[in-house]
Design an enzyme around this catalytic site. Structure first.
Site, mmCIF file in Angstrom:
data_model
loop_
_atom_site.group_PDB
_atom_site.id
_atom_site.type_symbol
_atom_site.label_atom_id
_atom_site.label_comp_id
_atom_site.label_asym_id
_atom_site.label_seq_id
_atom_site.Cartn_x
_atom_site.Cartn_y
_atom_site.Cartn_z
ATOM 1 N N GLY A 187 0.648 -1.215 -0.020
ATOM 2 C CA GLY A 187 -0.070 -0.086 -0.015
ATOM 3 C C GLY A 187 0.950 1.324 0.154
ATOM 4 O O GLY A 187 0.573 2.195 -0.809
ATOM 5 N N SER A 218 -3.804 9.242 8.075
ATOM 6 C CA SER A 218 -3.109 8.143 6.870
ATOM 7 C C SER A 218 -1.919 8.903 6.560
ATOM 8 O O SER A 218 -1.989 9.920 5.705
ATOM 9 C CB SER A 218 -4.133 7.661 6.038
ATOM 10 O OG SER A 218 -3.235 7.341 4.772
ATOM 11 N N GLN A 246 0.029 7.538 4.529
ATOM 12 C CA GLN A 246 0.201 7.181 3.115
ATOM 13 C C GLN A 246 -0.621 8.411 2.217
ATOM 14 O O GLN A 246 -0.215 8.635 1.268
ATOM 15 C CB GLN A 246 -0.526 5.768 2.842
ATOM 16 C CG GLN A 246 0.472 4.684 3.323
ATOM 17 C CD GLN A 246 -0.071 3.537 3.126
ATOM 18 O OE1 GLN A 246 -1.201 3.237 2.490
ATOM 19 N NE2 GLN A 246 0.616 2.448 3.545
ATOM 20 N N ASP A 299 -0.173 -0.395 13.284
ATOM 21 C CA ASP A 299 0.301 -1.670 12.866
ATOM 22 C C ASP A 299 0.760 -2.852 13.731
ATOM 23 O O ASP A 299 1.029 -3.876 13.408
ATOM 24 C CB ASP A 299 1.966 -1.500 11.722
ATOM 25 C CG ASP A 299 1.339 -0.804 10.440
ATOM 26 O OD1 ASP A 299 0.101 -0.829 10.075
ATOM 27 O OD2 ASP A 299 2.235 -0.278 9.720
ATOM 28 N N LYS A 345 -6.422 -2.734 5.899
ATOM 29 C CA LYS A 345 -4.990 -3.074 5.775
ATOM 30 C C LYS A 345 -4.679 -4.300 4.758
ATOM 31 O O LYS A 345 -5.643 -4.706 4.183
ATOM 32 C CB LYS A 345 -4.362 -3.378 7.451
ATOM 33 C CG LYS A 345 -4.226 -2.319 8.127
ATOM 34 C CD LYS A 345 -3.485 -1.039 7.720
ATOM 35 C CE LYS A 345 -3.735 0.077 8.408
ATOM 36 N NZ LYS A 345 -2.849 1.229 7.787
HETATM 37 C C1 S3P Z 1 2.467 3.635 6.116
HETATM 38 C C2 S3P Z 1 1.411 4.138 6.900
HETATM 39 C C3 S3P Z 1 0.339 3.368 7.531
HETATM 40 C C4 S3P Z 1 0.871 2.072 7.764
HETATM 41 C C5 S3P Z 1 1.449 1.200 6.576
HETATM 42 C C6 S3P Z 1 2.761 2.159 6.513
HETATM 43 C C7 S3P Z 1 3.527 4.257 5.610
HETATM 44 O O1 S3P Z 1 -0.822 3.332 6.700
HETATM 45 O O2 S3P Z 1 -0.283 1.101 8.319
HETATM 46 O O3 S3P Z 1 1.931 -0.040 7.061
HETATM 47 O O4 S3P Z 1 4.826 4.041 5.480
HETATM 48 O O5 S3P Z 1 3.018 5.506 5.354
HETATM 49 P P1 S3P Z 1 -1.805 4.444 6.426
HETATM 50 O O6 S3P Z 1 -1.340 5.585 5.966
HETATM 51 O O7 S3P Z 1 -2.885 3.940 5.574
HETATM 52 O O8 S3P Z 1 -2.663 4.536 7.925
#
Ligand code: S3P
Length: 430
Positions: free
Chosen positions: A91, A164, A166, A318, A345
């Site tokens: 993701g 988030s 991400q 996580d 997730k």
């Molecule tokens: C991450 C952000 C988190 C996390 C993922 C890694 C990242 O997700 O759960 O394992 O590296 O930015 P979300 O942004 O969807 O919360």
């Protein structure tokens, strides 16, 4: 993988580099000028997918024995891929690279495995579209595969409904290619590695915290170039979490987990361990490359149930699979709330955690945004259905160590996503 009851885990362990930071080193290095030299990079499947994508975008990346060298081509130096970009199970690769690709002058397609291609992408499609990007879900189901074509980006002031990293990182990266400032406000601060690292690479980026609440706004201005860096990636607290939990719940244990990133936007697990009555000590605290690092000493403890909710959730999202295992071993009930993001997730973790805990004999109830776990009853060996979710495989490997009888972890190879040498690390503690 088959596992059985154990006691007396003793010794030191180092874990691979942080997954979030490893992804970002490759991505930012690729769009920076000059070489980025990365040490303690996580060579797990997710981060290798990121390397593969940037190679397909024309970036030379050398994998040496103890470092990765990224020969960045500057902000506008990526070239059109000749084929689809495969993001695997990741993701982070998908959502962050989409922000970069939205700012390019060429077309690209992104696709992943079945799990990835069922995760929600509307959360980036909508705000990127507001910025002027041309990004669509090829199957029109708001999921990958995604198709991105040339757009002209302008800065926006986006209020994200979810905390988030991400989503935030995707928009900040797109902001590098926009014609003005881009701001992302989140309901509570998610991991801030992008903000810290982009600053080190020379970006003009800052974060403002709301004085009267948990909201935080990150703002980036377009810049002419980023510059390659030398980075040592801290140990991943999300990987350390399995050894921290094992040290607390396996009888007669004492484990020192070394060189772990304890950035406050990631370290909610440490507070939870303390609140549950865990014997946990931070040693040798220091800051490197803007990230806080420490060694973490844990000793077997009688844990008790607590309520975990609110702004701490994004800082341990996580780690909830392994926290749930700790809760099953604790006296009393643990309540987890405000964690609806678990559904999106690598698996629907509300379901995978509660189904597998129940299979081991624990009394547990899923809720819309979390779960209730009644701790203190003996766990029994069971067959664990990981649904190819790496964190479920590792969390339930730890549960197996305190359960009677044998536990079988199905598809345990899925640990390759974030910690290919997980079971080898364990052997050092026997
Ligand atoms: C991450 C952000 C988190 C996390 C993922 C890694 C990242 O997700 O759960 O394992 O590296 O930015 P979300 O942004 O969807 O919360």
């Amino acid at each position: 993988m088959e596992l059985t009851t154990i006691t007396g885990l003793k010794g030191e362990v180092t874990v691979p580099g942080d997954k979030s930071i490893s992804h970002r080193c490759i991505m930012f290095g690729a769009i920076a000028k000059g070489m980025t030299e990365i040490h303690h990079f996580l060579r797990g499947a997710d981060c290798l997918a990121t390397i593969d994508c940037f190679r397909r975008l024309g970036i030379q990346i050398e994998e040496k024995q103890d470092s990765i060298l990224v020969y960045g081509n500057g902000l506008h130096g990526l070239s059109a891929p000749t084929d689809i970009l495969h993001v695997g199970n990741s993701g982070t690769t998908t959502r962050l690279i989409a922000g970069i690709l939205a700012g390019q002058k060429f077309d690209s397609k992104l696709s992943g495995d079945d799990s990835l291609n069922s995760r929600p992408m509307k959360r980036i499609i909508e705000p990127l579209t507001q910025m002027g990007a041309h990004i669509s879900s090829i199957l029109r189901n708001d999921c990958a595969p995604l198709y991105i074509t040339k757009g002209n980006l302008h800065g926006i002031d986006y209020h994200s409904p979810v905390a988030s990293a991400q989503v935030k990182s995707c928009l900040l990266l797109a902001g590098l290619y926009a014609d003005g400032e881009t701001s992302v406000t989140e309901p509570s601060l998610s991991r801030n590695h992008t903000e810290l690292m982009l600053k080190e690479f020379g970006a003009n980026i800052h974060t403002v915290h709301r004085l009267t609440g948990p909201e935080a706004t990150a703002t980036i201005s377009p810049c002419s170039e980023l510059y390659g860096q030398k980075i040592t990636v801290p140990g991943d607290i999300s990987s350390a979490a399995y050894f921290i939990a094992a040290g607390l719940i396996v009888p007669d244990s004492e484990i020192l987990v070394k060189n772990i990133g304890i950035n406050s936007t990631r370290a909610g697990l440490l507070k939870v361990c303390e609140d549950m009555g865990g014997d946990i000590t931070l040693m040798n605290e220091r800051t490197e490359g803007g990230e806080k690092i420490a060694d973490i000493l844990v000793r077997t403890s009688q844990l008790h149930g607590i309520t975990i909710e609110g702004d701490i959730i994004p800082t341990l999202i996580d780690e909830i699979p392994i926290i749930a295992v700790m809760a099953a071993c604790a006296d009393g009930t643990t309540i987890i709330r405000n964690a609806e993001e678990l559904k999106f997730k690598e698996s629907d973790r509300i379901e995978t955690i509660t189904d597998n805990l129940r299979a081991m004999g624990c009394t547990v109830f899923p809720t819309e945004d979390g779960m209730f776990i009644k701790g203190g009853e003996p766990l029994h060996g069971a067959t664990i259905h990981t649904l190819l979710d790496h964190r479920i495989a590792m969390a339930f490997s730890i549960a197996a160590l305190v359960a009677d009888g044998n536990t079988k972890i199905l598809d345990s190879h899925c640990i390759d996503v974030s910690y290919p040498t997980f079971y080898d690390s364990f052997e050092q503690l026997l």
